[in-house]
Design an enzyme around this catalytic site. Sequence first.
Site, PDB file in Angstrom:
ATOM      1  N   HIS A   1       0.830  -1.202   0.000  1.00 36.19           N
ATOM      2  CA  HIS A   1       0.000   0.000   0.000  1.00 36.19           C
ATOM      3  C   HIS A   1       0.863   1.251   0.000  1.00 36.19           C
ATOM      4  O   HIS A   1       1.878   1.340   0.679  1.00 36.19           O
ATOM      5  CB  HIS A   1      -1.012  -0.010   1.151  1.00 36.19           C
ATOM      6  CG  HIS A   1      -0.484   0.244   2.527  1.00 36.19           C
ATOM      7  ND1 HIS A   1      -0.319   1.516   3.046  1.00 36.19           N
ATOM      8  CD2 HIS A   1      -0.135  -0.610   3.518  1.00 36.19           C
ATOM      9  CE1 HIS A   1       0.103   1.433   4.293  1.00 36.19           C
ATOM     10  NE2 HIS A   1       0.238   0.152   4.605  1.00 36.19           N
TER      11      HIS A   1
ATOM     12  N   ASP B   1       5.744   2.365   7.386  1.00 33.80           N
ATOM     13  CA  ASP B   1       4.369   1.964   7.062  1.00 33.80           C
ATOM     14  C   ASP B   1       3.766   2.918   6.036  1.00 33.80           C
ATOM     15  O   ASP B   1       3.097   3.876   6.398  1.00 33.80           O
ATOM     16  CB  ASP B   1       3.531   1.964   8.342  1.00 33.80           C
ATOM     17  CG  ASP B   1       2.125   1.438   8.130  1.00 33.80           C
ATOM     18  OD1 ASP B   1       1.881   0.775   7.107  1.00 33.80           O
ATOM     19  OD2 ASP B   1       1.273   1.698   9.004  1.00 33.80           O
TER      20      ASP B   1
ATOM     21  N   GLU C   1      -5.330   1.815   1.933  1.00 34.10           N
ATOM     22  CA  GLU C   1      -5.218   0.626   2.784  1.00 34.10           C
ATOM     23  C   GLU C   1      -5.483   0.983   4.232  1.00 34.10           C
ATOM     24  O   GLU C   1      -6.043   0.173   4.986  1.00 34.10           O
ATOM     25  CB  GLU C   1      -3.822   0.008   2.644  1.00 34.10           C
ATOM     26  CG  GLU C   1      -3.622  -1.299   3.417  1.00 34.10           C
ATOM     27  CD  GLU C   1      -3.176  -1.140   4.848  1.00 34.10           C
ATOM     28  OE1 GLU C   1      -3.161  -2.141   5.586  1.00 34.10           O
ATOM     29  OE2 GLU C   1      -2.847   0.007   5.268  1.00 34.10           O
ATOM     30  N   GLU C   2      -5.081   2.187   4.637  1.00 31.16           N
ATOM     31  CA  GLU C   2      -5.186   2.566   6.038  1.00 31.16           C
ATOM     32  C   GLU C   2      -6.639   2.705   6.504  1.00 31.16           C
ATOM     33  O   GLU C   2      -6.898   2.814   7.701  1.00 31.16           O
ATOM     34  CB  GLU C   2      -4.417   3.866   6.299  1.00 31.16           C
ATOM     35  CG  GLU C   2      -2.900   3.750   6.100  1.00 31.16           C
ATOM     36  CD  GLU C   2      -2.208   2.885   7.141  1.00 31.16           C
ATOM     37  OE1 GLU C   2      -2.898   2.358   8.041  1.00 31.16           O
ATOM     38  OE2 GLU C   2      -0.977   2.742   7.071  1.00 31.16           O
TER      39      GLU C   2
END
Length: 313
Positions: free
Chosen positions: A119, A131, A165-166
Amino acid sequence: MSSRPVVVAASALSVLVLGAGGVHAEEPAQAGGAPDISVGKVMRHLDALQKVADANNGNRAHGTAGYQASIDYVRGKLDSAGFVTSLQEFEFGGKKSWNLLADWPRGGQSGKVLMVGAHLDSVDTSPGINDNGSSVAAILETALTVSAKNVTPSQHLRFAFWGTEEETYIGSTHYVNTLPPAELAKISAYLNFDMIGSPNPGYFVYDQSPEVAQHFNQYFTAKGIPTEPATALNGRSDHEPFLAKGVAVGGIFTGSAEIKTPEQVAKWGGTAGEAMDKCYHLACDTPANINKRALDVNTDAVAAMVWKLGVRK
């Protein structure tokens, strides 16, 4: 990685162990013809993503100019390398976003597709370098190496950079749900990478599809690095929509808010009683947050799996 609550166990012990499990030894050359990817090149992509965040309110989140600039950076690299790229648009929360798909135009005569994804978005409180810039940079540099070596793979290679994605893997869910069944059936495996350079790393392997997991475990065993199942990532990243449709999935993970135990320190080194990534979803998730050793080992794992499952005849 999406922020479903994580259950962690605290430890009062804080120790530092160097060289445990062979993790800090010099890496041998990649076996089986897979390239040894330069971690320096991977870090340069992370520096570029940090600059994107710096210019866009400190993040690269869904629906922001920072996310659009992240798309532009990655797509520009792939277009220049000869990939056929496309954007898949979708909407979430009243804001548009995109998945970036990159297909290698050579090879794939088997009619099978190996997909590799990560992502591209961050949360709005972070530049998102571990991340998930770490995985974006790793698969981007692997894709660029496919081009540099002018590879003719045995399976069609498709690299995916997911949006949103988050917010619980919205982009990858949209992709899977709109893919015609005949095209979905061509996907031999989907390899997902989400956080692979955590500063206090563990070495976790997705275990939902044992036939894929064995290849990752063999890779780490050959390097003298013990692994554990990546159960903390279940239900929290972009492999889940593929798994729900019956596609074999695999991947690796170095940990987020999980607390490293003394037993894990004995295997991997690092600090017990501290999070594997204390900057998870925070503004301090910058290139300085990356464990370059873990990023190097895991980037080579990405390339090794692409070569093993998609390139070799």
